[in-house]
Write a protein that holds these residues in place. Structure first.
Motif, PDB file in Angstrom:
ATOM      1  N   ASP A 194      -1.046   0.569 -13.380  1.00  0.00           N
ATOM      2  CA  ASP A 194      -1.469  -0.563 -12.554  1.00  0.00           C
ATOM      3  C   ASP A 194      -0.468  -1.709 -12.632  1.00  0.00           C
ATOM      4  O   ASP A 194      -0.170  -2.353 -11.617  1.00  0.00           O
ATOM      5  CB  ASP A 194      -2.857  -1.046 -12.992  1.00  0.00           C
ATOM      6  N   ARG A 195       0.050  -1.950 -13.830  1.00  0.00           N
ATOM      7  CA  ARG A 195       1.053  -3.010 -13.991  1.00  0.00           C
ATOM      8  C   ARG A 195       2.307  -2.660 -13.206  1.00  0.00           C
ATOM      9  O   ARG A 195       2.915  -3.522 -12.555  1.00  0.00           O
ATOM     10  CB  ARG A 195       1.390  -3.182 -15.467  1.00  0.00           C
ATOM     11  N   ALA A 196       2.708  -1.396 -13.264  1.00  0.00           N
ATOM     12  CA  ALA A 196       3.906  -0.972 -12.534  1.00  0.00           C
ATOM     13  C   ALA A 196       3.715  -1.120 -11.026  1.00  0.00           C
ATOM     14  O   ALA A 196       4.611  -1.581 -10.320  1.00  0.00           O
ATOM     15  CB  ALA A 196       4.237   0.481 -12.890  1.00  0.00           C
ATOM     16  N   MET A 197       2.554  -0.739 -10.519  1.00  0.00           N
ATOM     17  CA  MET A 197       2.312  -0.848  -9.078  1.00  0.00           C
ATOM     18  C   MET A 197       2.316  -2.299  -8.640  1.00  0.00           C
ATOM     19  O   MET A 197       2.796  -2.637  -7.560  1.00  0.00           O
ATOM     20  CB  MET A 197       0.993  -0.160  -8.716  1.00  0.00           C
ATOM     21  N   SER A 198       1.783  -3.177  -9.490  1.00  0.00           N
ATOM     22  CA  SER A 198       1.788  -4.603  -9.156  1.00  0.00           C
ATOM     23  C   SER A 198       3.209  -5.142  -9.119  1.00  0.00           C
ATOM     24  O   SER A 198       3.578  -5.906  -8.224  1.00  0.00           O
ATOM     25  CB  SER A 198       0.950  -5.380 -10.179  1.00  0.00           C
ATOM     26  N   ARG A 199       4.023  -4.755 -10.093  1.00  0.00           N
ATOM     27  CA  ARG A 199       5.404  -5.241 -10.146  1.00  0.00           C
ATOM     28  C   ARG A 199       6.225  -4.719  -8.970  1.00  0.00           C
ATOM     29  O   ARG A 199       7.041  -5.445  -8.390  1.00  0.00           O
ATOM     30  CB  ARG A 199       6.046  -4.783 -11.460  1.00  0.00           C
ATOM     31  N   LEU A 200       5.997  -3.451  -8.593  1.00  0.00           N
ATOM     32  CA  LEU A 200       6.802  -2.836  -7.546  1.00  0.00           C
ATOM     33  C   LEU A 200       6.255  -3.046  -6.143  1.00  0.00           C
ATOM     34  O   LEU A 200       6.948  -2.805  -5.163  1.00  0.00           O
ATOM     35  CB  LEU A 200       6.917  -1.326  -7.799  1.00  0.00           C
ATOM     36  N   SER A 201       4.986  -3.457  -6.047  1.00  0.00           N
ATOM     37  CA  SER A 201       4.314  -3.533  -4.748  1.00  0.00           C
ATOM     38  C   SER A 201       4.383  -2.184  -4.036  1.00  0.00           C
ATOM     39  O   SER A 201       4.689  -2.098  -2.846  1.00  0.00           O
ATOM     40  CB  SER A 201       4.922  -4.637  -3.867  1.00  0.00           C
ATOM     41  N   TYR A 202       4.119  -1.140  -4.790  1.00  0.00           N
ATOM     42  CA  TYR A 202       4.241   0.220  -4.272  1.00  0.00           C
ATOM     43  C   TYR A 202       3.197   1.089  -4.976  1.00  0.00           C
ATOM     44  O   TYR A 202       3.029   1.004  -6.199  1.00  0.00           O
ATOM     45  CB  TYR A 202       5.643   0.744  -4.529  1.00  0.00           C
ATOM     46  N   ASP A 203       2.497   1.918  -4.214  1.00  0.00           N
ATOM     47  CA  ASP A 203       1.431   2.761  -4.751  1.00  0.00           C
ATOM     48  C   ASP A 203       2.034   4.003  -5.411  1.00  0.00           C
ATOM     49  O   ASP A 203       2.650   4.839  -4.740  1.00  0.00           O
ATOM     50  CB  ASP A 203       0.475   3.167  -3.622  1.00  0.00           C
ATOM     51  N   LEU A 204       1.846   4.129  -6.711  1.00  0.00           N
ATOM     52  CA  LEU A 204       2.402   5.256  -7.450  1.00  0.00           C
ATOM     53  C   LEU A 204       1.465   6.455  -7.500  1.00  0.00           C
ATOM     54  O   LEU A 204       1.809   7.478  -8.098  1.00  0.00           O
ATOM     55  CB  LEU A 204       2.752   4.821  -8.879  1.00  0.00           C
ATOM     56  N   THR A 205       0.289   6.342  -6.895  1.00  0.00           N
ATOM     57  CA  THR A 205      -0.688   7.425  -6.962  1.00  0.00           C
ATOM     58  C   THR A 205      -0.554   8.419  -5.813  1.00  0.00           C
ATOM     59  O   THR A 205      -1.227   9.448  -5.803  1.00  0.00           O
ATOM     60  CB  THR A 205      -2.115   6.852  -6.963  1.00  0.00           C
ATOM     61  N   VAL A 206       0.301   8.118  -4.835  1.00  0.00           N
ATOM     62  CA  VAL A 206       0.380   8.940  -3.624  1.00  0.00           C
ATOM     63  C   VAL A 206       1.451  10.019  -3.782  1.00  0.00           C
ATOM     64  O   VAL A 206       2.014  10.230  -4.858  1.00  0.00           O
ATOM     65  CB  VAL A 206       0.682   8.059  -2.398  1.00  0.00           C
ATOM     66  N   HIS A 207       1.739  10.727  -2.689  1.00  0.00           N
ATOM     67  CA  HIS A 207       2.844  11.683  -2.654  1.00  0.00           C
ATOM     68  C   HIS A 207       4.139  10.934  -2.378  1.00  0.00           C
ATOM     69  O   HIS A 207       4.170  10.032  -1.541  1.00  0.00           O
ATOM     70  CB  HIS A 207       2.610  12.732  -1.566  1.00  0.00           C
ATOM     71  N   TRP A 286      18.556   3.527  -4.490  1.00  0.00           N
ATOM     72  CA  TRP A 286      17.486   4.490  -4.712  1.00  0.00           C
ATOM     73  C   TRP A 286      16.337   4.108  -3.779  1.00  0.00           C
ATOM     74  O   TRP A 286      16.096   2.920  -3.537  1.00  0.00           O
ATOM     75  CB  TRP A 286      16.963   4.436  -6.131  1.00  0.00           C
ATOM     76  N   ALA A 287      15.608   5.097  -3.312  1.00  0.00           N
ATOM     77  CA  ALA A 287      14.471   4.809  -2.444  1.00  0.00           C
ATOM     78  C   ALA A 287      13.397   5.866  -2.635  1.00  0.00           C
ATOM     79  O   ALA A 287      13.682   7.013  -2.984  1.00  0.00           O
ATOM     80  CB  ALA A 287      14.908   4.763  -0.978  1.00  0.00           C
ATOM     81  N   TRP A 288      12.157   5.444  -2.429  1.00  0.00           N
ATOM     82  CA  TRP A 288      11.015   6.341  -2.431  1.00  0.00           C
ATOM     83  C   TRP A 288      10.149   6.034  -1.213  1.00  0.00           C
ATOM     84  O   TRP A 288       9.987   4.873  -0.830  1.00  0.00           O
ATOM     85  CB  TRP A 288      10.159   6.153  -3.673  1.00  0.00           C
ATOM     86  N   GLY A 289       9.603   7.075  -0.636  1.00  0.00           N
ATOM     87  CA  GLY A 289       8.633   6.913   0.429  1.00  0.00           C
ATOM     88  C   GLY A 289       7.315   7.513  -0.005  1.00  0.00           C
ATOM     89  O   GLY A 289       7.276   8.597  -0.606  1.00  0.00           O
ATOM     90  N   GLY A 290       6.220   6.819   0.260  1.00  0.00           N
ATOM     91  CA  GLY A 290       4.898   7.283  -0.144  1.00  0.00           C
ATOM     92  C   GLY A 290       4.030   7.603   1.056  1.00  0.00           C
ATOM     93  O   GLY A 290       4.125   6.968   2.110  1.00  0.00           O
ATOM     94  N   ARG A 291       3.196   8.606   0.877  1.00  0.00           N
ATOM     95  CA  ARG A 291       2.263   8.993   1.929  1.00  0.00           C
ATOM     96  C   ARG A 291       0.961   9.450   1.281  1.00  0.00           C
ATOM     97  O   ARG A 291       0.957  10.360   0.448  1.00  0.00           O
ATOM     98  CB  ARG A 291       2.868  10.106   2.782  1.00  0.00           C
ATOM     99  N   VAL A 292      -0.155   8.828   1.671  1.00  0.00           N
ATOM    100  CA  VAL A 292      -1.442   9.106   1.042  1.00  0.00           C
ATOM    101  C   VAL A 292      -1.885  10.531   1.320  1.00  0.00           C
ATOM    102  O   VAL A 292      -2.360  11.243   0.443  1.00  0.00           O
ATOM    103  CB  VAL A 292      -2.513   8.107   1.529  1.00  0.00           C
TER     104      VAL A 292
END
Length: 460
Positions: A194-207, A286-292
């Motif tokens: 949760d702390r990481a997602m807040s810092r990154l403004s990115y959802d780490l739970t998705v694909h 570096w880049a990541w793309g997320g998709r629920v």
């Protein structure tokens, strides 16, 4: 502008602007004019709060303090001295430091100054009509308008300068913190999801789909130290985009703007709805793309997609495979790193290096010596670094790619069917056996050479 009134002392003493700014304005225009300016600023702030000026572009952080400060600076400009009060920079800096973290751009700040200018000028004209003789009003309005314009031009320049300074500092600090968090995640450290997602403004739970973009003309290769380094590296001034917030840039270095644009475009084309961009130098990203809902099946029409990406000629991109949650975030990035290394040391034509397509040669290359022995044993003379052998290898590899469909090979290579059959026969004669006998090994060896080149010319 008017005679000093008793209430002017009360107005001046109750300002919330910097006392040094108020004192400088009083010294330059007098207490009566300063009191009038403070009242005008408060009235404008009140109108904005009441909704009369509730334009979304309008600067709205602590409006009373902002308008008081602008009004004091504006009334000073009416003296004909367009040098802004020295203390005004501090007031503008306070405003900008509140605005930048909220995503307010310099354009919005300048629009706020323009709206203030129009409102304040109207109040000046009202004062002229109320206090100047009729025959003097036109000249008074003209002179006030000219002086105010010069003052607002100087104010706009100051605001733009402060936005540049504050935004550069804020973005550099925020980007460095995000890169440190990403490096901790990639190293497998316990960062707290949760702390990481807040810092990154990115959802780490998705694909996730990881991507690495770089410029061939100017890049520092840090691929070997990315995951294992304990140090915090510097970062560039751009950031997450799309659902992760606005993309930021401060006059990108060589290729940096292209990198961010290309990464965003490619990840969106893969169906990603959220994007995280993390620069690792002046010409690498570096880049990541997320998709629920998950990502498209690996390999689905990827060849046709990559042909439509139309990257600038100096850019290269490496892709991992889709992965889920934190483990997938790391694994996809590691695969993109492996694809990047293959792209740098190998011969496979860019601009896109897809781990899924390069996986087998990358795995073989984990033990270069063993891979060289394997290729020489399987291909024999075909493994030689020779143009004639290269032509035979290409034909044989495409022949196996197309499941030995001669017509498809001829069409793909733009050669006659008889030429295909001749080259395949020649390759089999050089190996002293047909491709049917060890087709998988032959295909793997040919694919390896396509990516990394013949063993004799591969870099150490």
């Amino acid at each position: 502008m008017r005679r000093l009134r008793p209430e002017d002392e009360t107005v001046i003493s109750s300002t919330i602007s910097d006392p040094m700014l108020v004192a400088e304005a009083v010294a330059r225009v007098g207490r009566a004019a300063a009191g009038w300016a403070v009242e005008a600023g408060r009235a404008m702030a009140s109108r904005r709060n009441d909704g009369d000026l509730s334009d979304a572009r309008y600067i709205h952080f602590r409006p009373q303090r902002f308008y008081e400060a602008l009004a004091l600076a504006a009334v000073v400009s009416l003296t004909g001295d367009h040098t802004l009060p020295a203390a005004l920079r501090g007031e503008i800096s306070v405003l900008v430091k509140e605005a930048v973290p909220r995503g307010v751009s310099v354009d919005v700040g300048l629009q706020g100054v323009q709206l203030f200018h129009a409102d304040f000028l109207g109040r000046l004209f009202d004062w002229c009509r109320a206090h100047l003789p009729t025959e003097s009003q036109a000249e008074g309005m003209r002179q006030m308008s000219a002086d105010l314009f010069e003052g607002m031009a100087a104010l706009s320049a100051l605001m733009a300068q402060e936005f540049t300074v504050v935004r550069d500092r804020w973005l550099a600090g925020a980007a460095a913190a995000r890169q440190e968090m990403v490096r901790d995640i990639l190293a497998g450290r316990d960062v707290g999801r949760d702390r990481a997602m807040s810092r990154l403004s990115y959802d780490l739970t998705v694909h996730h789909l990881a991507l690495i973009a770089w410029s061939e003309s100017d890049v520092t290769d840090d691929t070997e130290s990315i995951v294992h380094s304990d140090s915090t590296a510097n970062t560039g001034p751009y950031d997450s985009t799309d659902s992760t917030g606005p993309s930021h840039g401060t006059g990108p270095s060589h290729g940096a703007g292209d990198l961010a644009d290309a990464a965003t475009r490619l990840l969106k084309s893969a169906g990603c709805s959220s994007i995280l961009l993390v620069p690792t130098g002046t010409a690498k990203l570096w880049a990541w793309g997320g998709r629920v809902g998950g990502l498209p099946e690996p390999g689905a029409d990827k060849d046709s997609s990559s042909r439509n990406w139309r990257l600038p000629p100096h850019l290269r991109v490496a892709l991992g495979r889709p992965g889920s949650a934190l483990a997938g975030f790391r694994r996809s990035h590691e695969q993109a790193l492996a694809a990047e290394r293959a792209g740098r040391v190998g011969q496979f034509p860019g601009p896109v290096y897809d781990y899924e397509r390069l996986e087998l040669p990358i795995l073989l290359n984990a033990r270069p010596d063993a891979a060289g022995e394997f290729i020489t044993r399987v291909l024999g003379p075909l493994a030689a670094d020779d143009p004639a052998m290269a032509e035979l290898r290409t034909t044989l590899r495409v022949y196996l790619d197309e499941d030995r469909a001669v017509s498809a090979v001829a069409e793909r290579l733009h050669i006659a069917k008889n030429t295909v059959l001749y080259r395949v026969k020649k390759a089999e004669q050089l190996r002293c056996r047909t491709v049917k006998e060890d087709r998988l090994a032959v295909h793997a060896a040919l694919t390896f050479i396509e990516v990394f080149g013949p063993p004799a010319q591969r870099p150490e």
